[in-house]
Design a protein around this motif. Structure first.
Motif, short mmCIF file in Angstrom:
data_model
loop_
_atom_site.label_atom_id
_atom_site.label_comp_id
_atom_site.label_asym_id
_atom_site.label_seq_id
_atom_site.Cartn_x
_atom_site.Cartn_y
_atom_site.Cartn_z
N SER A 105 0.83 -1.21 0.00
CA SER A 105 0.00 0.00 0.00
C SER A 105 0.86 1.24 0.00
O SER A 105 1.96 1.26 0.55
CB SER A 105 -0.91 0.01 1.24
OG SER A 105 -1.56 1.24 1.37
N ALA A 106 0.29 2.31 -0.62
CA ALA A 106 0.92 3.63 -0.53
C ALA A 106 0.63 4.29 0.80
O ALA A 106 1.16 5.34 1.11
CB ALA A 106 0.42 4.52 -1.68
N GLY A 107 -0.25 3.69 1.60
CA GLY A 107 -0.47 4.24 2.92
C GLY A 107 -1.82 3.99 3.55
O GLY A 107 -1.91 3.51 4.67
N MET A 162 5.54 -0.97 1.69
CA MET A 162 5.17 0.37 1.22
C MET A 162 6.24 0.89 0.26
O MET A 162 7.44 0.64 0.47
CB MET A 162 5.00 1.33 2.40
CG MET A 162 4.08 0.81 3.50
SD MET A 162 3.87 1.97 4.88
CE MET A 162 2.71 3.13 4.17
N THR A 198 6.64 6.72 -0.07
CA THR A 198 5.50 6.94 0.82
C THR A 198 5.80 8.05 1.83
O THR A 198 6.86 8.04 2.47
CB THR A 198 5.15 5.65 1.59
OG1 THR A 198 4.94 4.59 0.64
CG2 THR A 198 3.90 5.84 2.42
N LYS A 215 2.33 8.56 6.68
CA LYS A 215 1.64 7.29 6.48
C LYS A 215 2.46 6.13 7.04
O LYS A 215 1.89 5.19 7.62
CB LYS A 215 1.36 7.09 5.00
CG LYS A 215 0.39 8.12 4.42
CD LYS A 215 0.03 7.84 2.99
CE LYS A 215 -0.98 8.88 2.47
NZ LYS A 215 -1.39 8.63 1.08
N VAL A 216 3.79 6.19 6.90
CA VAL A 216 4.65 5.15 7.47
C VAL A 216 4.52 5.14 8.99
O VAL A 216 4.34 4.08 9.61
CB VAL A 216 6.11 5.37 7.05
CG1 VAL A 216 7.03 4.35 7.73
CG2 VAL A 216 6.27 5.28 5.53
N LEU A 225 9.84 -0.92 3.58
CA LEU A 225 9.85 0.02 2.45
C LEU A 225 10.57 -0.63 1.28
O LEU A 225 11.73 -1.04 1.39
CB LEU A 225 10.55 1.32 2.86
CG LEU A 225 9.85 2.15 3.94
CD1 LEU A 225 10.70 3.34 4.33
CD2 LEU A 225 8.47 2.60 3.47
N ASN A 231 7.13 2.33 -6.59
CA ASN A 231 5.70 2.60 -6.71
C ASN A 231 4.90 1.44 -6.11
O ASN A 231 5.47 0.45 -5.64
CB ASN A 231 5.30 2.84 -8.17
CG ASN A 231 5.78 1.72 -9.09
OD1 ASN A 231 5.64 0.54 -8.77
ND2 ASN A 231 6.33 2.09 -10.23
N PHE A 232 3.58 1.57 -6.18
CA PHE A 232 2.71 0.55 -5.60
C PHE A 232 2.94 -0.82 -6.22
O PHE A 232 2.97 -1.84 -5.52
CB PHE A 232 1.24 0.96 -5.76
CG PHE A 232 0.29 -0.18 -5.55
CD1 PHE A 232 0.01 -0.65 -4.27
CD2 PHE A 232 -0.30 -0.82 -6.64
CE1 PHE A 232 -0.84 -1.72 -4.08
CE2 PHE A 232 -1.15 -1.89 -6.45
CZ PHE A 232 -1.43 -2.35 -5.16
N ASP A 239 -0.98 10.23 -4.67
CA ASP A 239 -0.35 8.91 -4.48
C ASP A 239 -1.35 7.84 -4.06
O ASP A 239 -1.12 6.66 -4.28
CB ASP A 239 0.79 9.01 -3.46
CG ASP A 239 0.32 9.46 -2.08
OD1 ASP A 239 -0.39 10.48 -2.01
OD2 ASP A 239 0.66 8.80 -1.08
N ASN A 248 0.79 14.47 3.41
CA ASN A 248 2.10 14.94 3.84
C ASN A 248 2.03 16.46 3.93
O ASN A 248 1.79 17.14 2.94
CB ASN A 248 3.15 14.50 2.81
CG ASN A 248 4.56 14.91 3.19
OD1 ASN A 248 4.76 15.64 4.17
ND2 ASN A 248 5.53 14.46 2.42
#
Length: 514
Positions: free
Chosen positions: A86-88, A109, A113, A117-118, A130, A134-135, A240, A320
Protein backbone atom coordinates in the motif's frame (compact mmCIF):
# COMPACT_ATOMS: atom_id res chain seq x y z
CA UNK A 1 -19.43 -9.73 16.00
CA UNK A 2 -20.87 -9.80 12.47
CA UNK A 3 -19.74 -12.68 10.26
CA UNK A 4 -18.89 -11.87 6.64
CA UNK A 5 -20.64 -13.94 4.00
CA UNK A 6 -18.45 -16.08 1.74
CA UNK A 7 -18.26 -14.83 -1.84
CA UNK A 8 -17.50 -16.66 -5.07
CA UNK A 9 -14.66 -15.51 -7.35
CA UNK A 10 -17.07 -13.48 -9.52
CA UNK A 11 -20.13 -12.73 -7.37
CA UNK A 12 -23.38 -11.51 -8.84
CA UNK A 13 -24.82 -8.14 -7.93
CA UNK A 14 -27.26 -9.82 -5.55
CA UNK A 15 -24.42 -11.68 -3.81
CA UNK A 16 -22.53 -8.42 -3.36
CA UNK A 17 -25.65 -6.79 -1.94
CA UNK A 18 -26.04 -9.53 0.67
CA UNK A 19 -22.33 -9.32 1.53
CA UNK A 20 -22.52 -5.55 2.05
CA UNK A 21 -25.61 -5.85 4.23
CA UNK A 22 -23.85 -8.46 6.42
CA UNK A 23 -20.49 -6.71 6.43
CA UNK A 24 -18.62 -6.69 9.77
CA UNK A 25 -16.93 -3.34 9.07
CA UNK A 26 -18.69 -1.54 11.91
CA UNK A 27 -16.67 -3.52 14.43
CA UNK A 28 -13.92 -0.97 13.68
CA UNK A 29 -15.28 1.60 11.20
CA UNK A 30 -17.66 4.49 11.82
CA UNK A 31 -20.69 5.73 9.95
CA UNK A 32 -19.23 8.96 8.56
CA UNK A 33 -21.21 12.20 8.09
CA UNK A 34 -22.55 13.47 4.77
CA UNK A 35 -22.04 17.23 4.86
CA UNK A 36 -23.44 19.96 2.65
CA UNK A 37 -20.81 22.24 1.08
CA UNK A 38 -22.80 25.47 1.23
CA UNK A 39 -20.34 27.80 -0.50
CA UNK A 40 -19.63 25.45 -3.38
CA UNK A 41 -23.33 24.58 -3.71
CA UNK A 42 -24.17 28.23 -4.23
CA UNK A 43 -21.34 28.64 -6.72
CA UNK A 44 -22.22 25.56 -8.78
CA UNK A 45 -26.02 25.99 -8.47
CA UNK A 46 -26.33 22.39 -7.28
CA UNK A 47 -26.48 20.88 -3.80
CA UNK A 48 -23.00 19.47 -3.22
CA UNK A 49 -22.53 16.98 -0.39
CA UNK A 50 -19.30 15.41 0.80
CA UNK A 51 -19.00 11.99 2.45
CA UNK A 52 -16.40 12.47 5.19
CA UNK A 53 -14.36 9.25 5.12
CA UNK A 54 -11.47 11.28 6.53
CA UNK A 55 -13.33 10.90 9.85
CA UNK A 56 -12.49 7.19 10.09
CA UNK A 57 -9.97 6.11 12.78
CA UNK A 58 -7.35 5.72 10.02
CA UNK A 59 -8.52 8.93 8.23
CA UNK A 60 -9.54 7.03 5.08
CA UNK A 61 -12.16 4.58 3.77
CA UNK A 62 -9.64 1.74 3.38
CA UNK A 63 -10.36 0.38 6.85
CA UNK A 64 -13.72 -0.93 5.63
CA UNK A 65 -12.39 -3.25 2.92
CA UNK A 66 -9.40 -4.40 4.94
CA UNK A 67 -11.48 -5.41 7.95
CA UNK A 68 -14.15 -7.06 5.81
CA UNK A 69 -11.54 -9.48 4.47
CA UNK A 70 -9.37 -9.97 7.56
CA UNK A 71 -12.34 -10.70 9.82
CA UNK A 72 -13.32 -13.55 7.48
CA UNK A 73 -10.00 -15.44 7.84
CA UNK A 74 -10.03 -18.82 9.58
CA UNK A 75 -7.88 -19.63 12.62
CA UNK A 76 -4.99 -21.10 10.61
CA UNK A 77 -4.88 -18.10 8.30
CA UNK A 78 -4.91 -15.74 11.27
CA UNK A 79 -2.01 -17.63 12.81
CA UNK A 80 0.02 -17.17 9.60
CA UNK A 81 -0.34 -13.39 9.79
CA UNK A 82 -1.30 -10.99 7.02
CA UNK A 83 0.70 -8.97 4.52
CA UNK A 84 -0.33 -6.06 2.30
CA UNK A 85 1.13 -3.60 -0.18
CA UNK A 86 0.00 0.00 0.00
CA UNK A 87 0.92 3.63 -0.53
CA UNK A 88 -0.47 4.24 2.92
CA UNK A 89 -4.22 4.22 3.48
CA UNK A 90 -4.85 0.50 2.90
CA UNK A 91 -1.77 -0.15 5.02
CA UNK A 92 -3.25 1.65 7.98
CA UNK A 93 -6.56 -0.16 7.60
CA UNK A 94 -4.83 -3.54 7.53
CA UNK A 95 -2.63 -2.67 10.52
CA UNK A 96 -5.52 -1.44 12.68
CA UNK A 97 -7.81 -4.33 11.77
CA UNK A 98 -5.13 -7.00 12.26
CA UNK A 99 -3.94 -5.57 15.56
CA UNK A 100 -7.50 -5.44 16.87
CA UNK A 101 -7.95 -9.13 16.00
CA UNK A 102 -4.59 -10.13 17.47
CA UNK A 103 -3.04 -10.90 14.07
CA UNK A 104 0.52 -10.02 13.00
CA UNK A 105 0.69 -7.66 9.98
CA UNK A 106 3.54 -6.77 7.63
CA UNK A 107 3.01 -3.86 5.24
CA UNK A 108 5.19 -3.33 2.14
CA UNK A 109 5.17 0.37 1.22
CA UNK A 110 6.84 2.19 -1.70
CA UNK A 111 10.01 4.09 -0.89
CA UNK A 112 8.21 7.34 -1.84
CA UNK A 113 5.50 6.94 0.82
CA UNK A 114 5.11 10.09 2.98
CA UNK A 115 6.44 9.77 6.53
CA UNK A 116 3.01 10.52 7.99
CA UNK A 117 1.64 7.29 6.48
CA UNK A 118 4.65 5.15 7.47
CA UNK A 119 4.51 6.42 11.04
CA UNK A 120 0.75 5.88 11.20
CA UNK A 121 1.06 2.23 10.14
CA UNK A 122 3.59 1.60 12.87
CA UNK A 123 1.38 3.45 15.32
CA UNK A 124 -1.47 1.02 14.53
CA UNK A 125 0.77 -1.94 15.29
CA UNK A 126 1.89 -2.91 11.79
CA UNK A 127 5.43 -3.78 10.73
CA UNK A 128 6.69 -1.80 7.72
CA UNK A 129 8.99 -2.82 4.87
CA UNK A 130 9.85 0.02 2.45
CA UNK A 131 10.43 -1.40 -1.03
CA UNK A 132 10.05 -0.29 -4.65
CA UNK A 133 9.48 2.97 -6.47
CA UNK A 134 5.70 2.60 -6.71
CA UNK A 135 2.71 0.55 -5.60
CA UNK A 136 3.17 -2.16 -8.21
CA UNK A 137 6.75 -2.89 -7.16
CA UNK A 138 5.67 -2.98 -3.51
CA UNK A 139 2.82 -5.32 -4.41
CA UNK A 140 5.15 -7.74 -6.22
CA UNK A 141 7.38 -7.88 -3.15
CA UNK A 142 4.40 -8.48 -0.83
CA UNK A 143 3.10 -11.34 -2.98
CA UNK A 144 6.56 -12.91 -3.09
CA UNK A 145 6.85 -12.73 0.69
CA UNK A 146 3.36 -14.20 1.13
CA UNK A 147 4.40 -17.19 -0.97
CA UNK A 148 7.74 -17.59 0.81
CA UNK A 149 6.65 -16.99 4.41
CA UNK A 150 2.99 -18.09 4.37
CA UNK A 151 1.43 -14.68 5.08
CA UNK A 152 -2.16 -14.15 3.88
CA UNK A 153 -2.08 -11.41 1.26
CA UNK A 154 -4.75 -8.72 1.78
CA UNK A 155 -5.19 -6.96 -1.57
CA UNK A 156 -6.01 -3.25 -1.53
CA UNK A 157 -8.86 -3.46 -4.01
CA UNK A 158 -9.14 -6.53 -6.24
CA UNK A 159 -10.97 -9.00 -4.00
CA UNK A 160 -14.73 -9.54 -3.52
CA UNK A 161 -14.54 -9.23 0.28
CA UNK A 162 -12.61 -5.95 0.06
CA UNK A 163 -15.03 -4.60 -2.56
CA UNK A 164 -18.03 -5.54 -0.40
CA UNK A 165 -16.46 -3.75 2.57
CA UNK A 166 -16.06 -0.56 0.55
CA UNK A 167 -19.64 -0.94 -0.66
CA UNK A 168 -20.88 -0.07 2.83
CA UNK A 169 -20.20 3.57 1.92
CA UNK A 170 -22.84 3.30 -0.78
CA UNK A 171 -25.30 1.92 1.74
CA UNK A 172 -24.65 4.83 4.09
CA UNK A 173 -25.05 7.36 1.30
CA UNK A 174 -28.56 6.31 0.37
CA UNK A 175 -29.52 5.98 4.03
CA UNK A 176 -28.32 9.54 4.64
CA UNK A 177 -29.86 11.03 1.47
CA UNK A 178 -32.24 8.97 -0.64
CA UNK A 179 -32.70 11.82 -3.12
CA UNK A 180 -29.20 11.92 -4.59
CA UNK A 181 -28.94 12.34 -8.35
CA UNK A 182 -25.25 11.48 -8.78
CA UNK A 183 -22.41 10.08 -6.70
CA UNK A 184 -18.79 10.83 -7.61
CA UNK A 185 -16.24 8.23 -6.52
CA UNK A 186 -12.42 8.38 -6.76
CA UNK A 187 -10.77 5.57 -8.70
CA UNK A 188 -7.31 4.12 -8.06
CA UNK A 189 -7.48 0.34 -8.26
CA UNK A 190 -11.26 0.54 -8.45
CA UNK A 191 -12.34 -1.15 -5.20
CA UNK A 192 -14.29 1.82 -3.84
CA UNK A 193 -15.93 2.64 -7.17
CA UNK A 194 -16.87 -1.01 -7.76
CA UNK A 195 -18.29 -1.47 -4.25
CA UNK A 196 -20.34 1.73 -4.28
CA UNK A 197 -21.62 1.22 -7.83
CA UNK A 198 -22.71 -2.40 -7.41
CA UNK A 199 -24.55 -1.55 -4.17
CA UNK A 200 -26.28 1.54 -5.56
CA UNK A 201 -27.38 -0.21 -8.74
CA UNK A 202 -28.97 -3.06 -6.79
CA UNK A 203 -31.07 -0.72 -4.64
CA UNK A 204 -31.47 2.65 -6.41
CA UNK A 205 -30.41 2.23 -10.06
CA UNK A 206 -31.64 5.72 -11.01
CA UNK A 207 -28.76 7.29 -9.07
CA UNK A 208 -25.81 7.82 -11.42
CA UNK A 209 -22.39 6.72 -10.18
CA UNK A 210 -19.41 8.43 -11.82
CA UNK A 211 -15.80 7.35 -11.37
CA UNK A 212 -13.12 10.04 -11.20
CA UNK A 213 -9.47 9.44 -12.08
CA UNK A 214 -6.32 11.53 -12.04
CA UNK A 215 -5.20 12.19 -15.61
CA UNK A 216 -1.71 10.83 -14.96
CA UNK A 217 -2.91 7.53 -13.46
CA UNK A 218 -6.13 6.81 -15.37
CA UNK A 219 -5.91 3.01 -15.39
CA UNK A 220 -9.70 2.51 -15.56
CA UNK A 221 -10.06 4.79 -18.57
CA UNK A 222 -7.22 2.92 -20.28
CA UNK A 223 -8.91 -0.40 -19.54
CA UNK A 224 -12.25 0.90 -20.84
CA UNK A 225 -10.59 1.92 -24.10
CA UNK A 226 -8.77 -1.40 -24.43
CA UNK A 227 -11.70 -3.55 -23.31
CA UNK A 228 -9.58 -5.17 -20.60
CA UNK A 229 -7.13 -4.18 -17.83
CA UNK A 230 -3.84 -2.88 -19.22
CA UNK A 231 -0.63 -1.56 -17.69
CA UNK A 232 0.00 2.19 -17.87
CA UNK A 233 3.50 3.14 -19.02
CA UNK A 234 3.87 5.40 -16.01
CA UNK A 235 1.76 6.87 -13.21
CA UNK A 236 1.95 10.28 -11.57
CA UNK A 237 2.60 10.31 -7.84
CA UNK A 238 0.97 13.61 -6.82
CA UNK A 239 -2.28 11.84 -5.92
CA UNK A 240 -0.35 8.91 -4.48
CA UNK A 241 -3.45 7.24 -3.04
CA UNK A 242 -4.68 6.48 -6.58
CA UNK A 243 -1.28 5.98 -8.23
CA UNK A 244 -2.09 2.53 -9.63
CA UNK A 245 -0.66 1.24 -12.90
CA UNK A 246 -3.30 -1.42 -13.61
CA UNK A 247 -6.98 -1.67 -12.64
CA UNK A 248 -8.00 -4.90 -10.89
CA UNK A 249 -9.68 -7.67 -12.88
CA UNK A 250 -12.73 -7.94 -10.62
CA UNK A 251 -12.96 -4.18 -10.05
CA UNK A 252 -12.82 -3.62 -13.80
CA UNK A 253 -15.59 -6.16 -14.37
CA UNK A 254 -17.82 -4.36 -11.91
CA UNK A 255 -16.90 -0.83 -12.96
CA UNK A 256 -17.56 -1.60 -16.60
CA UNK A 257 -20.97 -3.08 -15.72
CA UNK A 258 -22.18 -0.68 -13.05
CA UNK A 259 -20.48 2.73 -13.42
CA UNK A 260 -22.45 5.27 -15.46
CA UNK A 261 -19.47 7.36 -16.51
CA UNK A 262 -15.76 8.01 -15.92
CA UNK A 263 -14.05 11.41 -15.93
CA UNK A 264 -10.42 12.47 -15.49
CA UNK A 265 -9.00 15.63 -13.89
CA UNK A 266 -5.54 17.21 -13.74
CA UNK A 267 -3.44 18.08 -10.70
CA UNK A 268 -4.42 21.75 -10.70
CA UNK A 269 -8.11 20.80 -10.49
CA UNK A 270 -7.32 18.48 -7.58
CA UNK A 271 -5.49 21.31 -5.79
CA UNK A 272 -8.51 23.56 -6.27
CA UNK A 273 -10.75 20.87 -4.78
CA UNK A 274 -8.45 20.56 -1.74
CA UNK A 275 -8.94 24.28 -1.20
CA UNK A 276 -12.73 24.01 -1.65
CA UNK A 277 -12.94 21.30 1.00
CA UNK A 278 -10.92 23.35 3.45
CA UNK A 279 -12.91 26.54 2.88
CA UNK A 280 -16.31 24.84 3.06
CA UNK A 281 -16.03 22.12 5.73
CA UNK A 282 -12.52 22.74 7.14
CA UNK A 283 -11.31 19.34 5.98
CA UNK A 284 -7.69 19.00 4.84
CA UNK A 285 -7.86 16.29 2.20
CA UNK A 286 -4.95 14.46 0.64
CA UNK A 287 -4.90 14.87 -3.16
CA UNK A 288 -6.60 11.52 -3.83
CA UNK A 289 -9.15 12.43 -1.14
CA UNK A 290 -10.18 15.53 -3.10
CA UNK A 291 -10.23 13.71 -6.44
CA UNK A 292 -13.97 12.98 -6.48
CA UNK A 293 -14.86 16.61 -5.78
CA UNK A 294 -12.57 17.78 -8.59
CA UNK A 295 -14.42 15.42 -10.93
CA UNK A 296 -17.80 16.62 -9.68
CA UNK A 297 -16.92 20.23 -10.47
CA UNK A 298 -15.65 19.36 -13.94
CA UNK A 299 -18.72 17.22 -14.66
CA UNK A 300 -21.08 20.03 -13.63
CA UNK A 301 -19.30 22.40 -16.00
CA UNK A 302 -19.18 19.95 -18.92
CA UNK A 303 -22.83 18.89 -18.64
CA UNK A 304 -24.33 22.21 -17.46
CA UNK A 305 -25.94 20.55 -14.44
CA UNK A 306 -28.18 22.68 -12.26
CA UNK A 307 -30.48 21.98 -9.34
CA UNK A 308 -29.24 18.43 -8.68
CA UNK A 309 -28.11 16.72 -5.46
CA UNK A 310 -24.51 15.64 -6.00
CA UNK A 311 -22.42 13.65 -3.53
CA UNK A 312 -18.69 13.07 -3.59
CA UNK A 313 -16.51 10.90 -1.37
CA UNK A 314 -13.65 12.52 0.50
CA UNK A 315 -11.70 9.29 0.60
CA UNK A 316 -8.73 10.22 2.79
CA UNK A 317 -6.83 12.90 4.70
CA UNK A 318 -3.38 11.37 5.20
CA UNK A 319 -1.61 14.32 3.62
CA UNK A 320 2.10 14.94 3.84
CA UNK A 321 2.00 18.44 5.36
CA UNK A 322 4.75 19.77 3.08
CA UNK A 323 2.60 18.89 0.09
CA UNK A 324 0.41 21.85 0.99
CA UNK A 325 3.03 24.15 -0.51
CA UNK A 326 2.35 22.72 -3.96
CA UNK A 327 -1.41 22.67 -3.39
CA UNK A 328 -1.43 26.32 -2.32
CA UNK A 329 0.63 27.37 -5.33
CA UNK A 330 -1.54 25.57 -7.87
CA UNK A 331 -5.09 25.79 -6.54
CA UNK A 332 -5.86 29.20 -8.07
CA UNK A 333 -4.81 27.95 -11.49
CA UNK A 334 -6.98 24.87 -11.07
CA UNK A 335 -9.97 27.08 -10.27
CA UNK A 336 -9.23 29.33 -13.28
CA UNK A 337 -8.78 32.22 -10.84
CA UNK A 338 -5.29 33.15 -11.96
CA UNK A 339 -3.61 33.82 -15.29
CA UNK A 340 0.15 33.46 -15.77
CA UNK A 341 1.56 35.61 -18.56
CA UNK A 342 4.92 36.45 -20.10
CA UNK A 343 4.74 40.09 -21.21
CA UNK A 344 7.36 42.24 -22.92
CA UNK A 345 7.39 45.84 -21.68
CA UNK A 346 9.72 48.78 -22.47
CA UNK A 347 12.78 49.05 -20.20
CA UNK A 348 12.08 52.54 -18.90
CA UNK A 349 10.80 54.35 -15.82
CA UNK A 350 7.10 53.99 -15.17
CA UNK A 351 6.55 51.11 -17.62
CA UNK A 352 5.53 48.65 -14.90
CA UNK A 353 3.12 51.22 -13.44
CA UNK A 354 1.54 51.77 -16.86
CA UNK A 355 1.24 48.01 -17.32
CA UNK A 356 -0.53 47.58 -13.96
CA UNK A 357 -2.88 50.47 -14.69
CA UNK A 358 -3.80 48.81 -17.97
CA UNK A 359 -4.98 45.76 -16.01
CA UNK A 360 -7.92 47.89 -14.89
CA UNK A 361 -7.76 47.39 -11.14
CA UNK A 362 -7.21 43.63 -11.29
CA UNK A 363 -4.95 42.24 -8.58
CA UNK A 364 -1.44 41.23 -9.54
CA UNK A 365 -0.65 37.96 -7.75
CA UNK A 366 2.94 37.53 -8.92
CA UNK A 367 5.61 39.58 -10.64
CA UNK A 368 9.08 38.38 -11.59
CA UNK A 369 11.56 40.55 -13.46
CA UNK A 370 15.30 41.13 -13.83
CA UNK A 371 16.94 43.82 -15.97
CA UNK A 372 18.35 42.31 -19.18
CA UNK A 373 18.90 45.14 -21.68
CA UNK A 374 18.27 48.86 -22.20
CA UNK A 375 15.48 48.19 -24.69
CA UNK A 376 12.86 45.72 -23.45
CA UNK A 377 12.02 43.77 -20.32
CA UNK A 378 10.26 40.41 -20.28
CA UNK A 379 8.20 40.00 -17.12
CA UNK A 380 6.52 36.92 -15.63
CA UNK A 381 3.23 38.10 -14.15
CA UNK A 382 0.24 36.50 -12.43
CA UNK A 383 -3.18 38.18 -12.47
CA UNK A 384 -6.13 37.23 -10.26
CA UNK A 385 -9.29 36.43 -12.22
CA UNK A 386 -12.94 36.60 -11.27
CA UNK A 387 -14.32 35.69 -14.69
CA UNK A 388 -12.35 32.54 -15.46
CA UNK A 389 -11.22 31.72 -18.99
CA UNK A 390 -13.25 34.52 -20.56
CA UNK A 391 -11.53 37.17 -18.44
CA UNK A 392 -8.12 35.65 -19.16
CA UNK A 393 -8.73 35.97 -22.90
CA UNK A 394 -9.98 39.53 -22.40
CA UNK A 395 -6.79 40.56 -20.54
CA UNK A 396 -4.59 39.11 -23.25
CA UNK A 397 -6.60 40.89 -25.94
CA UNK A 398 -6.41 44.23 -24.10
CA UNK A 399 -2.64 43.96 -23.67
CA UNK A 400 -2.08 43.05 -27.31
CA UNK A 401 -4.34 45.91 -28.42
CA UNK A 402 -1.99 48.21 -26.49
CA UNK A 403 1.00 46.77 -28.42
CA UNK A 404 2.33 44.47 -25.67
CA UNK A 405 3.75 41.12 -26.69
CA UNK A 406 1.98 38.47 -24.55
CA UNK A 407 2.42 34.72 -24.17
CA UNK A 408 -0.14 32.84 -22.07
CA UNK A 409 1.66 30.43 -19.70
CA UNK A 410 -1.36 29.45 -17.59
CA UNK A 411 -1.43 25.93 -19.04
CA UNK A 412 2.33 25.55 -19.49
CA UNK A 413 3.41 22.89 -16.98
CA UNK A 414 7.12 23.71 -17.18
CA UNK A 415 6.42 27.38 -16.59
CA UNK A 416 4.24 26.61 -13.57
CA UNK A 417 6.57 24.02 -12.10
CA UNK A 418 10.00 25.52 -12.77
CA UNK A 419 10.37 28.69 -14.82
CA UNK A 420 8.36 30.92 -12.48
CA UNK A 421 11.04 30.38 -9.83
CA UNK A 422 13.98 30.83 -12.19
CA UNK A 423 13.20 34.18 -13.82
CA UNK A 424 16.12 36.54 -13.24
CA UNK A 425 19.85 36.01 -13.13
CA UNK A 426 22.56 38.61 -13.49
CA UNK A 427 22.05 41.77 -15.59
CA UNK A 428 23.69 41.95 -19.02
CA UNK A 429 25.79 44.95 -17.96
CA UNK A 430 27.18 46.28 -14.65
CA UNK A 431 24.59 48.21 -12.67
CA UNK A 432 24.83 50.57 -9.76
CA UNK A 433 21.83 49.35 -7.77
CA UNK A 434 20.50 48.90 -4.28
CA UNK A 435 18.24 46.06 -3.17
CA UNK A 436 15.32 46.50 -0.72
CA UNK A 437 12.73 44.19 0.78
CA UNK A 438 9.31 45.67 1.50
CA UNK A 439 6.31 44.59 3.55
CA UNK A 440 2.97 46.22 2.85
CA UNK A 441 -0.73 45.63 3.57
CA UNK A 442 -2.25 43.05 1.22
CA UNK A 443 -5.04 45.38 0.09
CA UNK A 444 -6.33 46.92 -3.12
CA UNK A 445 -4.06 49.68 -4.36
CA UNK A 446 -1.05 48.80 -2.18
CA UNK A 447 1.08 47.69 -5.11
CA UNK A 448 0.04 50.66 -7.23
CA UNK A 449 0.93 53.02 -4.40
CA UNK A 450 4.37 51.44 -4.25
CA UNK A 451 4.91 51.93 -7.99
CA UNK A 452 3.54 55.46 -8.04
CA UNK A 453 5.81 56.49 -5.18
CA UNK A 454 9.04 54.86 -6.35
CA UNK A 455 8.64 53.35 -9.81
CA UNK A 456 8.14 56.58 -11.72
CA UNK A 457 11.31 58.31 -10.46
CA UNK A 458 13.92 55.55 -10.33
CA UNK A 459 14.42 52.65 -12.69
CA UNK A 460 13.51 49.32 -11.11
CA UNK A 461 16.11 46.77 -12.16
CA UNK A 462 14.73 43.76 -10.26
CA UNK A 463 11.29 43.00 -8.94
CA UNK A 464 9.70 39.95 -7.31
CA UNK A 465 6.27 39.71 -5.71
CA UNK A 466 3.96 36.79 -4.97
CA UNK A 467 0.65 36.97 -3.13
CA UNK A 468 0.44 34.25 -0.47
CA UNK A 469 -2.99 35.17 0.88
CA UNK A 470 -1.59 36.62 4.11
CA UNK A 471 -2.24 40.01 5.68
CA UNK A 472 1.05 41.42 4.37
CA UNK A 473 2.58 41.24 0.93
CA UNK A 474 6.31 40.98 0.43
CA UNK A 475 8.24 42.59 -2.40
CA UNK A 476 11.91 42.38 -3.31
CA UNK A 477 13.01 45.25 -5.54
CA UNK A 478 16.28 46.73 -6.79
CA UNK A 479 16.69 50.32 -7.99
CA UNK A 480 19.36 51.92 -10.13
CA UNK A 481 20.99 54.38 -7.72
CA UNK A 482 24.35 56.11 -7.79
CA UNK A 483 25.72 56.68 -4.30
CA UNK A 484 23.56 58.11 -1.54
CA UNK A 485 20.30 59.54 -2.88
CA UNK A 486 18.54 61.72 -0.29
CA UNK A 487 15.46 62.11 -2.46
CA UNK A 488 15.09 58.33 -2.73
CA UNK A 489 15.38 57.98 1.05
CA UNK A 490 12.70 60.64 1.42
CA UNK A 491 10.34 58.75 -0.89
CA UNK A 492 10.97 55.55 1.03
CA UNK A 493 9.75 57.24 4.20
CA UNK A 494 6.83 58.80 2.33
CA UNK A 495 5.78 55.34 1.14
CA UNK A 496 5.06 54.30 4.74
CA UNK A 497 5.80 50.58 4.26
CA UNK A 498 8.28 48.57 6.32
CA UNK A 499 11.50 48.12 4.36
CA UNK A 500 15.04 46.83 4.77
CA UNK A 501 18.19 47.43 2.76
CA UNK A 502 19.27 44.02 1.43
CA UNK A 503 22.08 45.17 -0.87
CA UNK A 504 24.74 43.25 1.05
CA UNK A 505 22.68 40.07 1.32
CA UNK A 506 24.96 37.16 0.31
CA UNK A 507 22.26 35.39 -1.73
CA UNK A 508 21.73 38.53 -3.79
CA UNK A 509 25.47 38.99 -4.26
CA UNK A 510 25.99 35.38 -5.24
CA UNK A 511 23.12 34.90 -7.72
CA UNK A 512 21.70 38.26 -8.86
CA UNK A 513 24.04 41.21 -8.39
CA UNK A 514 25.62 42.85 -11.41
Amino acid sequence: MAVPLPLSSAPTGAEYLRAVLCSPVYDVAQVTPLQVMNKLSARLKNTVLVKREDRQPVHSFKLRGAHAMISGLNEQQRANGVIAASAGNHAQGVALSATGLGIRSLIVMPLTTPDIKVDAVRGFGGEVLLHGANFDEAKAKAIALSEQEGYIFIPPFDHPAVIAGQGTIGMELIQQDAHLDRIFVPVGGGGLAAGVAVLIKQLMPDIKVIGVEAEDSACLMAAMNAGQPVDLDRVGLFADGVAVKRIGDETFRLCREYLDDVITVDSDAICAAVKDLFEDVRAIAEPSGALALAGLKKYVEQHNLEGERLACILSGANLNFHGLRYVSERCELGEKREALLAVTIPEQKGSFLKFCQLLGGRSVTEFNYRYASDKDACIFVGVRLTGGQTEREEIIRELRDDSYQVVDLSDDEMAKLHVRYMVGGRPAKPLSERLYSFEFPESAGALLKFLQTLGTYWNISLFHYRSHGTDYGRVLAAFELVGHDAEFEQHLEQLGYDYHDETDNPAFRFFLAG
